[in-house]
Design a protein around this motif. Structure first.
Motif, mmCIF file in Angstrom:
data_model
loop_
_atom_site.group_PDB
_atom_site.id
_atom_site.type_symbol
_atom_site.label_atom_id
_atom_site.label_comp_id
_atom_site.label_asym_id
_atom_site.label_seq_id
_atom_site.Cartn_x
_atom_site.Cartn_y
_atom_site.Cartn_z
ATOM 1 N N THR A 33 0.835 -1.189 0.000
ATOM 2 C CA THR A 33 0.000 0.000 0.000
ATOM 3 C C THR A 33 0.877 1.248 0.000
ATOM 4 N N HIS A 34 0.237 2.361 -0.249
ATOM 5 C CA HIS A 34 0.950 3.628 -0.292
ATOM 6 C C HIS A 34 1.604 3.950 1.056
ATOM 7 N N ALA A 35 0.879 3.713 2.144
ATOM 8 C CA ALA A 35 1.417 3.998 3.486
ATOM 9 C C ALA A 35 2.635 3.135 3.783
ATOM 10 N N THR A 36 2.592 1.876 3.390
ATOM 11 C CA THR A 36 3.725 0.972 3.618
ATOM 12 C C THR A 36 4.937 1.438 2.830
ATOM 13 N N LEU A 37 4.726 1.820 1.577
ATOM 14 C CA LEU A 37 5.811 2.305 0.738
ATOM 15 C C LEU A 37 6.396 3.589 1.320
ATOM 16 N N GLU A 38 5.525 4.478 1.770
ATOM 17 C CA GLU A 38 5.991 5.738 2.350
ATOM 18 C C GLU A 38 6.826 5.499 3.606
ATOM 19 N N ARG A 39 6.410 4.566 4.474
ATOM 20 C CA ARG A 39 7.180 4.240 5.677
ATOM 21 C C ARG A 39 8.542 3.671 5.311
ATOM 22 N N ALA A 40 8.580 2.806 4.303
ATOM 23 C CA ALA A 40 9.845 2.209 3.874
ATOM 24 C C ALA A 40 10.792 3.276 3.343
ATOM 25 N N VAL A 41 10.277 4.198 2.542
ATOM 26 C CA VAL A 41 11.104 5.275 2.001
ATOM 27 C C VAL A 41 11.596 6.163 3.138
ATOM 28 N N ASN A 42 10.698 6.528 4.040
ATOM 29 C CA ASN A 42 11.087 7.373 5.166
ATOM 30 C C ASN A 42 12.107 6.678 6.050
ATOM 31 N N SER A 43 11.923 5.377 6.263
ATOM 32 C CA SER A 43 12.851 4.627 7.088
ATOM 33 C C SER A 43 14.236 4.615 6.446
ATOM 34 N N GLU A 44 14.293 4.410 5.140
ATOM 35 C CA GLU A 44 15.571 4.413 4.432
ATOM 36 C C GLU A 44 16.186 5.812 4.469
ATOM 37 N N THR A 45 15.366 6.833 4.360
ATOM 38 C CA THR A 45 15.851 8.207 4.445
ATOM 39 C C THR A 45 16.469 8.465 5.802
ATOM 40 N N VAL A 46 15.806 8.020 6.846
ATOM 41 C CA VAL A 46 16.313 8.200 8.206
ATOM 42 C C VAL A 46 17.630 7.446 8.393
ATOM 43 N N ARG A 47 17.695 6.210 7.932
ATOM 44 C CA ARG A 47 18.935 5.426 8.071
ATOM 45 C C ARG A 47 20.084 6.070 7.295
ATOM 46 N N GLY A 48 19.810 6.516 6.076
ATOM 47 C CA GLY A 48 20.850 7.147 5.266
ATOM 48 C C GLY A 48 21.345 8.437 5.886
ATOM 49 N N LEU A 49 20.425 9.231 6.382
ATOM 50 C CA LEU A 49 20.806 10.486 7.022
ATOM 51 C C LEU A 49 21.576 10.216 8.311
ATOM 52 N N ALA A 50 21.162 9.208 9.055
ATOM 53 C CA ALA A 50 21.868 8.862 10.298
ATOM 54 C C ALA A 50 23.309 8.465 10.000
ATOM 55 N N ARG A 51 23.517 7.663 8.965
ATOM 56 C CA ARG A 51 24.881 7.271 8.587
ATOM 57 C C ARG A 51 25.704 8.499 8.202
ATOM 58 N N ARG A 52 25.095 9.382 7.446
ATOM 59 C CA ARG A 52 25.803 10.602 7.005
ATOM 60 C C ARG A 52 26.180 11.478 8.194
ATOM 61 N N ILE A 53 25.244 11.686 9.102
ATOM 62 C CA ILE A 53 25.504 12.531 10.271
ATOM 63 C C ILE A 53 26.554 11.885 11.175
ATOM 64 N N GLU A 54 26.442 10.583 11.390
ATOM 65 C CA GLU A 54 27.433 9.897 12.218
ATOM 66 C C GLU A 54 28.827 10.041 11.602
ATOM 67 N N SER A 55 28.931 9.924 10.297
ATOM 68 C CA SER A 55 30.220 10.092 9.609
ATOM 69 C C SER A 55 30.780 11.492 9.814
ATOM 70 N N GLU A 56 29.920 12.480 9.748
ATOM 71 C CA GLU A 56 30.355 13.867 9.956
ATOM 72 C C GLU A 56 30.921 14.056 11.362
ATOM 73 N N TYR A 57 30.261 13.454 12.340
ATOM 74 C CA TYR A 57 30.748 13.564 13.718
ATOM 75 C C TYR A 57 32.085 12.846 13.891
ATOM 76 N N VAL A 58 32.298 11.756 13.169
ATOM 77 C CA VAL A 58 33.575 11.046 13.231
ATOM 78 C C VAL A 58 34.671 11.912 12.604
ATOM 79 N N GLU A 59 34.361 12.522 11.463
ATOM 80 C CA GLU A 59 35.337 13.356 10.751
ATOM 81 C C GLU A 59 35.647 14.653 11.504
ATOM 82 N N MET A 60 34.663 15.161 12.234
ATOM 83 C CA MET A 60 34.830 16.423 12.969
ATOM 84 C C MET A 60 34.458 16.193 14.435
ATOM 85 N N PRO A 61 35.379 15.649 15.226
ATOM 86 C CA PRO A 61 35.066 15.279 16.604
ATOM 87 C C PRO A 61 34.519 16.419 17.464
#
Length: 73
Positions: free
Chosen positions: A1-29
């Motif tokens: 369903t549309h809601a399921t697809l939207e949750r999956a996309v949002n979840s992937e967006t959150v995971r991708g952004l979390a990885r990016r932010i965590e990397s930034e914190y590693v690079e700039m302590p």
């Protein structure tokens, strides 16, 4: 369903952004930002940004100072 697809996309967006932010914190302590600054820096809407930072704090990657700044744990 549309809601399921939207949750999956949002979840992937959150995971991708979390990885990016965590990397930034590693690079700039010394990085420390407020939630508003993080929203601008990583071009994230308030809800997504809050979800990402909540997850990073829960995982022990970041912690919040008494002044509301997110720093490495």
């Amino acid at each position: 369903t549309h809601a399921t697809l939207e949750r999956a996309v949002n979840s992937e967006t959150v995971r991708g952004l979390a990885r990016r932010i965590e990397s930034e914190y590693v690079e700039m302590p010394g990085l420390n930002v407020t939630l508003k600054q993080a929203q601008r820096l990583w071009t994230a809407d308030p809800h997504t940004c809050q979800a990402v930072f909540d997850a990073l704090v829960a995982r022990g990657v970041l912690r919040v100072t008494t002044k509301g700044r997110f720093i490495r744990a």
